[in-house]
Enzyme design. Structure first.
Site, PDB file in Angstrom:
ATOM      1  N   CYS A 426      55.467  33.252  28.181  1.00  0.00           N
ATOM      2  CA  CYS A 426      55.077  31.894  28.565  1.00  0.00           C
ATOM      3  C   CYS A 426      54.433  31.122  27.416  1.00  0.00           C
ATOM      4  O   CYS A 426      54.586  29.906  27.320  1.00  0.00           O
ATOM      5  CB  CYS A 426      54.158  31.921  29.782  1.00  0.00           C
ATOM      6  SG  CYS A 426      52.604  32.812  29.526  1.00  0.00           S
ATOM      7  N   HIS A 694      48.126  32.475  31.872  1.00  0.00           N
ATOM      8  CA  HIS A 694      49.492  31.951  31.979  1.00  0.00           C
ATOM      9  C   HIS A 694      49.536  30.539  31.413  1.00  0.00           C
ATOM     10  O   HIS A 694      48.779  29.664  31.831  1.00  0.00           O
ATOM     11  CB  HIS A 694      49.952  31.946  33.435  1.00  0.00           C
ATOM     12  CG  HIS A 694      51.356  31.419  33.608  1.00  0.00           C
ATOM     13  ND1 HIS A 694      52.450  31.995  32.996  1.00  0.00           N
ATOM     14  CD2 HIS A 694      51.830  30.359  34.324  1.00  0.00           C
ATOM     15  CE1 HIS A 694      53.537  31.320  33.322  1.00  0.00           C
ATOM     16  NE2 HIS A 694      53.193  30.321  34.118  1.00  0.00           N
TER      17      HIS A 694
END
Length: 779
Positions: A426, A694
């Site tokens: 990510c 994230h």
């Protein structure tokens, strides 16, 4: 000239219809990168380019469609050839040029001399003479020391024009262009190896295909390759040796041969299969040749000896000397083919070496990893198939134009859009999407000259990530994993394919270590200039900020560190203040859509904060004085400075003179004050955010306060271990309503009650990306 210092963009004239150009097809031309970027910025795609032909100092305005880009290394290799027609011939054939790019010192080769091929060792790769002004390059030649029985057959001892380029005995050396040099290959040449997923990963994550796949066993028919010859045989036995499985094969030529398991394909994929109708057509409608409608650009699966193999159909048609209809596959990373898209010296499609494989079309079946998600695949295919069909890679291809604001809704919004996440990627997905989806500020990374060992990384970034993102709005996760594998294999980091990194670590790696990009940021501190690619905002313990803007944070950080900008950056990457990745210093940060850096420059005209006239003095002690403004550097004209510092509370302040650019008039009583200078501003184009490790990103794609999109490379998932991530891009116009709020209103907003994804932008910001719309045209 070092590749990192070459700032030219090289081109070869390909189209013969150029009566107005006094140069032949095959001639090498060039244009400055900054000049090319300037032309690109003024047009979605320029129709003509003002290029300079080698051997000339004047511009020639040529049509872009008549030109083909080449890298600096390719241009130097081609320039060594004597005739323009010869250059074009070898450029179009490509294979020898691609091979020459990888030839290094001490490589065994054969070299052609007077029609005979002699054996030798490469001892020198480079120029034989210096470029003649104004040409930036000259031809690259190979210096070869002849070996064995061919010693003494050469014309030189490694010396040219009294300069020794490599030492060897008399008449044992030869200088030759790449067209007369071939690497020596021992025969028979077998498929070298098949890069499969790590054994540990296969053990812990078995796929359904592996679960039901029958292992290769005695009596099975198999296919294998020697050079580009397709051979068949029967498995006689299998044995384990030094941790590898070896296959003992009785060939159809009654020969016995032993091969590694990963060099064998189970079954006769290239022969003895039912032939479809109308086999005389080179390319046939899919309904007539495959019952499941597989065609060019379909993601497919074939059975290899090691299990299922995956790839993309790049070509369909007939092969010389073969019956039936075949598919040319570009295999995924992790699987090794036998060609680069050629078969029996004929090119049918382009791919990287050892990534191409030709099989019977009916041997292909749909990629089973995507079964159950047909609705998503069909939606993607219908939108992309016309754009993708029969696209051929060109190593020096231009980057596609960024996605314009009016195209965002059509191209980017939706599921399976953006960049597909793949195993802790990510940080990379968000960084690449932020930099390249709607901005071209760092497009020079995509075509600037780089070292040969790093060229595959640039090719992957351009061909497999940036161009698909901009032309189709979607990048498959396997391409991100390919980039990570290349970074890992080149030794930049041994955990690139498995662990999450920081975005700034990844960005600094590709900008500095791989592409040798000039530092984006030049900071002035105590008269010394420091280079950097990103700037981490640090604040001292005395700051009074509660709900800061990015402008406030940058000014306070520069003030506490005693820094100034030595020049206006084309791209400014700011990391927000944190105690590590998890602990934020501020509950909310207000995005500054424009960053005014005028007062942060070490040199340049500035406006008095009180009267707006040209400033001549700065007072660091006045920085936090709320009488003038909430924060910010305080600069004054002489009159205002005298008045401000006559106040009893400011008698101890020590204003310092500002450095004005050369040519600005000094203040006099006889001359009217010069006009107020313009402000220097950067515009926000992307924000990376992080929450629970994230990363996601926000893109400001247009001029309106509502022109925002939100990207998450792992917004959803299909399946478990053997599934895949579903990326998503969504419009988030609700951000605009918060941007127009006063600081007091925004402070009262409860994060969990903020509409849409706005909370993530205001509360989780990790990195802000700004660009100069003027300076970026030249860098």
């Amino acid at each position: 000239m070092d590749a990192c210092d070459v700032k030219m963009y090289y081109i070869i004239i390909e189209d013969p219809g150029l009566p107005t150009v006094p140069k032949n097809v095959g001639h090498i031309c060039y244009i400055q990168e900054s000049r090319y970027m300037s032309r690109l910025s003024r047009s979605e795609f320029p129709q003509e380019l003002p290029v300079i032909c080698m051997g000339s100092s004047l511009d020639s305005l040529l049509k872009v469609n008549d030109l083909k880009p080449v890298t600096a290394k390719e241009a130097e290799l081609l320039q060594a050839l004597g005739e323009d027609s010869e250059r074009l011939k070898w450029y179009l054939e490509r294979d020898a040029l691609d091979t020459a790019l990888g030839l290094t010192k001490d490589a065994p080769v054969t070299v052609e001399l007077d029609g005979k091929w002699l054996q030798g060792i490469v001892r020198y790769v480079g120029r034989m003479t210096e470029p003649k002004y104004p040409d930036p390059i000259v031809g690259t030649f190979f210096g070869i020391e002849l070996q064995g029985e061919d010693k003494g057959k050469g014309p030189t001892d490694g010396t040219y024009l009294s300069k020794t380029l490599f030492p060897c005995k008399k008449d044992c050396g030869i200088f030759a262009p790449f067209s007369r040099v071939k690497p020596m290959v021992s025969k028979p040449k077998l498929v070298s190896k098949c890069l499969t997923f790590p054994a540990a990963q296969l053990a812990t994550q078995p796929s359904p295909q592996q679960a039901h796949h029958q292992p290769l066993s005695t009596g099975d028919r198999v296919t294998f390759f020697m050079d580009e010859d397709i051979l068949h045989g029967m498995v006689m036995d299998l044995e384990e040796k030094e941790g590898r499985t070896l296959v003992i094969i009785s060939t159809d030529r009654d020969e016995k041969i032993t091969l590694p398991l990963d060099s064998v394909i189970k079954g006769e994929l290239l022969q003895h299969e039912p032939e479809p109708m109308e086999t005389d057509k080179a390319i046939m409608p899919m309904e007539e040749v495959h019952p499941l409608g597989l065609g060019v650009d379909s993601l497919v699966e074939v059975t290899l000896a090691i299990g299922p193999g995956y790839g993309t159909i790049r070509w369909i048609g007939t092969l010389p000397g073969q019956k039936g209809t075949y598919a040319g596959l570009e295999l995924e990373d992790g699987y090794t083919g036998v060609s680069n898209g050629t078969f029996k010296d004929h090119r049918f499609f382009r791919c990287l070496p050892r990534q191409g494989l030709f099989v019977k079309l009916l041997s292909c079946r749909p990629d089973s990893r995507f079964q159950g998600a047909a609705d998503i695949q069909n939606e993607r295919a219908s939108a992309n198939v016309l754009q993708e069909r029969q696209v051929v890679r060109s190593p020096g291809a231009l980057p596609s134009s960024p996605i314009a604001s009016e195209q965002v809704e059509r191209m980017l919004i939706g599921r399976m859009k953006g960049i597909q996440g793949h195993i802790n990627s990510c940080y990379m997905d968000s960084a690449l999407f932020s930099l390249f989806s709607c901005s071209s500020v760092l497009d020079s990374l995509l075509f600037k000259s780089t070292e040969p060992r790093d060229a595959p990384i640039q090719s992957t970034l351009l061909h497999d990530i940036v161009n698909p993102l901009r032309s189709k709005g979607f990048v498959e996760g396997r391409h991100i994993m390919k980039l990570r594998q290349q970074l890992q294999e080149l030794g930049y980091c041994h955990t690139f394919t498995t662990e999450e990194k920081d975005p700034e670590e990844f960005l600094t790696l590709i900008m500095h270590h791989i592409f040798c990009l000039d530092p984006l940021l030049k900071l002035s501190a105590g008269g010394k200039v420091q280079d950097s690619y990103c700037y981490q905002i640090f604040l001292d313990n005395n700051h009074s900020l509660v709900l800061p803007t990015v402008q406030h944070l940058l000014e306070h950080s520069f003030h506490s560190a005693g820094l100034k900008l030595a020049e206006v950056p084309s791209c400014l990457i700011l990391q927000m203040p944190r105690f590590g990745k998890k602990f934020k210093m501020f509950q909310k940060i207000i995005p500054s859509l424009e960053l005014d850096i005028t007062d942060l420059l070490s040199e340049g005209p500035q406006q008095c904060v009180l009267c707006g006239q040209l400033a001549y003095e700065e007072c660091v002690d006045c920085f936090r004085d709320p009488v003038f403004s909430r924060t910010g550097f305080k600069v004054f004209c002489r009159t205002c400075s005298s008045q401000v510092h006559s106040h009893p509370e400011r008698l101890s302040h020590s204003p310092s003179p500002l450095q004005l650019p050369e040519g600005y008039p000094a203040p006099t009583t006889l001359r009217a004050p010069p006009p107020a200078p313009p402000r220097e501003r950067l515009e926000l184009f992307a924000v990376l955010c992080i929450e629970t490790s994230h990363y996601v990103s926000f893109i400001k794609h247009g001029p309106n306060s509502t022109d925002w999109i939100f990207f998450d490379s792992m917004a959803d998932r299909h399946g478990e271990r053997d599934g895949f991530n579903i990326p998503q891009v969504e419009a988030c116009p609700e951000i605009g309503m918060y941007l127009v709020m006063s600081p007091a209103e925004l402070a009262n907003q409860v994060p969990r009650d903020m509409k849409g994804v706005a909370k993530r932008l205001f509360c989780d910001a990790y990195m802000y990306l700004y660009q100069s719309t003027s300076i970026s045209l030249y860098r």
